[in-house]
Design a protein around this motif. Sequence first.
Motif, mmCIF file in Angstrom:
data_model
loop_
_atom_site.group_PDB
_atom_site.id
_atom_site.type_symbol
_atom_site.label_atom_id
_atom_site.label_comp_id
_atom_site.label_asym_id
_atom_site.label_seq_id
_atom_site.Cartn_x
_atom_site.Cartn_y
_atom_site.Cartn_z
ATOM 1 N N VAL A 158 13.339 -46.788 15.559
ATOM 2 C CA VAL A 158 12.563 -47.566 16.521
ATOM 3 C C VAL A 158 13.371 -47.783 17.807
ATOM 4 O O VAL A 158 12.869 -47.584 18.915
ATOM 5 C CB VAL A 158 12.136 -48.923 15.916
ATOM 6 N N CYS A 186 11.275 -55.885 16.970
ATOM 7 C CA CYS A 186 10.815 -55.122 15.808
ATOM 8 C C CYS A 186 11.554 -55.590 14.562
ATOM 9 O O CYS A 186 12.735 -55.908 14.619
ATOM 10 C CB CYS A 186 11.083 -53.634 16.019
ATOM 11 N N VAL A 208 6.319 -53.469 15.110
ATOM 12 C CA VAL A 208 6.831 -53.442 16.483
ATOM 13 C C VAL A 208 5.872 -54.213 17.385
ATOM 14 O O VAL A 208 4.675 -53.930 17.423
ATOM 15 C CB VAL A 208 6.961 -51.994 17.033
#
Lengths: 328, 110
Positions: A158, A186, A208
Motif C-alpha cells: 500500500v 491504512c 485504505v
Amino acid sequence: MVSEAKFEQLKRQMIVALKLSPLSESELSKKLDTNLVVVKRLLSALRDEGFYIIEKDGRYFFYMDRIFFHDVGDRIRTSVIGRKILFYKEVDSTMDIAREKSFHEGLVVLAEKQRKGRGRRNRPWFSPGGGLWFSIVLKPRMPPNYVPLVNLMSSLAVAKAIRDLVSLRASLRWPNDVIINGRKVCGVISEAEYSRGEISSVIVGVGVNVNIEKESLPEELREIATSLYVEAGYPIPPLPLLCKILENMDKSYASLLKGKYQNIVNNWKYYSSTIGSQVEVVLDSEVIKGKALDLDDYGRLVLLTEGGDVKVISSGELKRLRARSSLE
Amino acid sequence: MVIRRRYRVTVNGKTYEVEVEEEGEGALRVRAEEVSYGKLKGAILSPVPGKVVKLRVGVGDKVSKDDLIAVIESMKALVEVKSPYEGVVREVKVKEGDFVNINQVIVIIN
C-alpha cells in the motif's frame, strides 16, 4: 415532495450540472429548480449509488462516475492475487466473506461499504463509501514462523502504491500501519489458521482511507487518522490505486513463497519511519522506551532500550513516535 | 543476496526444521534442528513468536482434531492454533497475555 420519477430525473440533471462545473447547494437548487432539502437528498442518493461527489469550500465537485470494481479483474496483471474477485456494494465485513471462502487462494473480496468493518481485537473499522476495503485469501506453503510477514508485505504494498501514484510520502509504522504526516491512512489485519504443522489459510484485510472527507471521519479518529483526499487536497481515483496495491502484493507474495524473507524485510525498512526513531512500545502493563534499531527476519522489532538492553518485540502497540528527522 | 529457505522434513518419523542457505554456485549450507514435538507427543507448539491473546482450553478439556486451542498474535497477525490431535488436555503451559517463542509448548494433550 417530488415523485420518484421526478427524483430520478433530477438525479440525472444533477450529474450533468456538476460535470460542467462545481456548484454550491443553493446554485444547484436554482439550476434544478427545486428546494435545498431535495438537493441534499439528491446528493446523498447519488453518493449512496457510488458516484464520487466531493465537497470543497461549500461547492460540490462531480469527481467521477461510479467505479465499477467489476473491471478490476481485466485491469490487473497478477499471477495469484486477484485471480478471482468478488465485489459487493455493502457488506458487514469483507473478512467474514473471505473466511467462508478460504479454500480459494488469491480470492479478493471487495466492498464499497462495510457495515461492521473490523480492525484488530474486534475494534470497529470505519468504512464508509470512498475507501478501499478488501480482504484477500492466501494459502502460503511456507514455514509458519514467517507467516506474519504477510502483514508487513501488505502494508508495504500500500505504501509503495501511494508513493508511486499519489506522490504522497507514505511511510510504514511497525508492524503494519501506513502513515502520512503522522496519521494513519491504512490499516492491515490478518487472520491465519494453523493446524497439523501447517498454515491452512491466511485472510488479509486491508482498509485504505481514499476519498474520505475530514469532516466525515468520526471525531475520535481525526487526530490519529487521515485520508489520501485530505492529504493530497484532491480526490484520488481508487481503481488504479487498488490495481497497483494488488500487483505489488502479488509480487511480494511470490518472493515470500520463494523464501526471500529478507527481501520483504529490507523493502519494509526502506519505507519505514520506525527504524532509527525513538519509540514507545506498549505491552500489557509495561511501556518500553527505546530506539528502534532494526527488523529481524521474522519481522520482529529490535529495540535498544533506554536501559541499554536489546529487546526483540513480536507483539505490542507502537506509541508516540519521534521521527528521525524533521522531514518525516 | 543470500537466499535462505526453510523446510520441514520428516525422516523415519522424526521431524526436522531444515534451513538451507545458498553460498554461491553449487554450495549449500544446511542446518537442521529436530522439531521438539517429534519427541514430546501430544504437545501443541506455537508456530510463531508472539502473544497469547486467547486460550480456549483448560486442563481436563476434551478436544477433537481441528478444535481451536489458542490464538497467538505476532506482528499483529492473528494465528489460530488448532489441535492436530484428539484427546484430553493434560497440561496448559501458558496463560492469556503471555509471550511465547517459536515452538514453545502451549498445551499437552493425550
